[in-house]
Write a protein that holds these residues in place. Sequence first.
Motif, PDB file in Angstrom:
ATOM      1  N   LYS B 179       0.821  -1.221   0.000  1.00  0.00           N
ATOM      2  CA  LYS B 179       0.000   0.000   0.000  1.00  0.00           C
ATOM      3  C   LYS B 179       0.853   1.268   0.000  1.00  0.00           C
ATOM      4  N   SER B 180       2.031   1.183  -0.615  1.00  0.00           N
ATOM      5  CA  SER B 180       2.911   2.356  -0.625  1.00  0.00           C
ATOM      6  C   SER B 180       3.066   2.950  -2.017  1.00  0.00           C
ATOM      7  N   GLY B 205      -2.584   2.179  -2.231  1.00  0.00           N
ATOM      8  CA  GLY B 205      -2.953   2.429  -0.844  1.00  0.00           C
ATOM      9  C   GLY B 205      -3.867   3.635  -0.721  1.00  0.00           C
ATOM     10  N   LYS B 206      -3.635   4.604  -1.604  1.00  0.00           N
ATOM     11  CA  LYS B 206      -4.463   5.808  -1.562  1.00  0.00           C
ATOM     12  C   LYS B 206      -4.757   6.314  -2.975  1.00  0.00           C
ATOM     13  N   ASP B 209      -1.950   7.316  -5.281  1.00  0.00           N
ATOM     14  CA  ASP B 209      -1.143   6.235  -5.877  1.00  0.00           C
ATOM     15  C   ASP B 209      -1.710   5.864  -7.245  1.00  0.00           C
ATOM     16  N   ILE B 227      -8.105  -2.366  -1.136  1.00  0.00           N
ATOM     17  CA  ILE B 227      -8.655  -1.017  -0.901  1.00  0.00           C
ATOM     18  C   ILE B 227     -10.121  -0.942  -1.327  1.00  0.00           C
ATOM     19  N   GLU B 232     -12.030   0.877   1.723  1.00  0.00           N
ATOM     20  CA  GLU B 232     -11.127   1.973   2.102  1.00  0.00           C
ATOM     21  C   GLU B 232     -11.223   3.120   1.102  1.00  0.00           C
TER      22      GLU B 232
END
Lengths: 195, 250
Positions: B179-180, B205-206, B209, B227, B232
């Motif tokens: 998740k990086s 992850g977000k 990204d 995710i 998420e």
Amino acid sequence: MIAVVDYEAGNIRSVCNALTRLGAEYIVTDDPEKIRNASKVILPGVGNAKIAVESLRSKGLDRIIRMRRKPVLGICVGMQIMCRRSEEDNAIGLGIFDCDVKRFLPTNDAKVPHMGWNTISNLESKLFKGINEKEYVYYVHSYYANLCTDTIATTRHADVLFSAALKYENFYGTQFHPEKSGDIGSTILNNFLSL
Amino acid sequence: MVAKRIIPCLDVKDGAVVKGVNFEGLKEVGDAVEMGRKYSLDGADELVYLDISASKEGRSTFVNLVEKIALNINIPFCVGGGITSVDDASRLLDAGADKITVNSAAVARPELITEIASKYGSQFVVCAIDAKVSDGIWRVTTHGGSRFSERELFSWAQQAQERGAGEILFTSMDHDGTKSGYACEVYKQLSTTLSIPVIASGGAGKISDIADVLTDGCADAALAASIFHYGEIPIPVLKNELKKLGIPIR
């Protein structure tokens, strides 16, 4: 009754599943009589245009389809073989739509196949009733039909503006796959069934 | 202009969607058809279902599942896991899959790509590649990342394209599960050297990204699993944010 033409055109199951979801009754057939008499005919298509059109000819279905006066819908390769000719193995089409089918040349901005969701614009047909300009539909193809007087929707892949859909009298064709285009595609298929 | 695609990936074992880290401690996260339908309504552009069943029974359950998915979902979906022959691919095509992925079996026998593509067309064949860095080289791994092969990522991707693959789905095993962020530099190199679409997988992850890999990484599609499964990042929120950034999104 709707006839889905059974010929060598890859996976026809998606079209059947879409008709089932719409609650439509259909048969999958290569029987010339049934195709002549069906209220609607769908020519599905994934794969090679030359193999598809030769399969249609060997079954004697090319003339039956050309002579129909009730609605016919060709999808993807099913549409391409209704054009005059295709650069794909120099296939000779049914000559219903007044255009030729050419191959995309890969460039940095235009990957081939043209695969994924792209828009439809300049919509000009009852086929697109309830559909807004620039809605997204799903395409998977390496060959395209050029613009012509039969064009009823357009789309663009990098520099190439081409026919996303065609119509001549009772004959319709979509380069995109309405059966895979979410709710927009379901509406377009339903519009065809309501013609 | 073709929209960039957002693709949830569902790992399936004996009919249920599961999620785990490194295939250990698998947790059931839902029903495969229901989750697919929900993602499709949320605006997913495509779905990938990977069969991670090891047993023969699991494989035939998967084919039945593919039939149900095809009947219930009106967007394209791709299936993979354990495909070693044209017959395996044919069964999945007949069940209604739009595309299949080949992975370890193609690494061992690249002709598999040619055989499936020449029978069903390039649009049907996605070459999935798992790789990680070893001694400064991106080396292709097989069997879920557990074994190194002799192949190097970029030359293998090129060969897969030449053999008729219609897309490359590359997973960086160094990024998967972290998740990086995705391995953006690698996607950029793949995407600019290949003429077929590239799907990025591993590291989401977000939202930024995903934005990064679709812009700087030049990827045609971004795939992610947890995710989405754990809510998420809801797909409608993600797509809205990507649109705001000017990325072409359906």
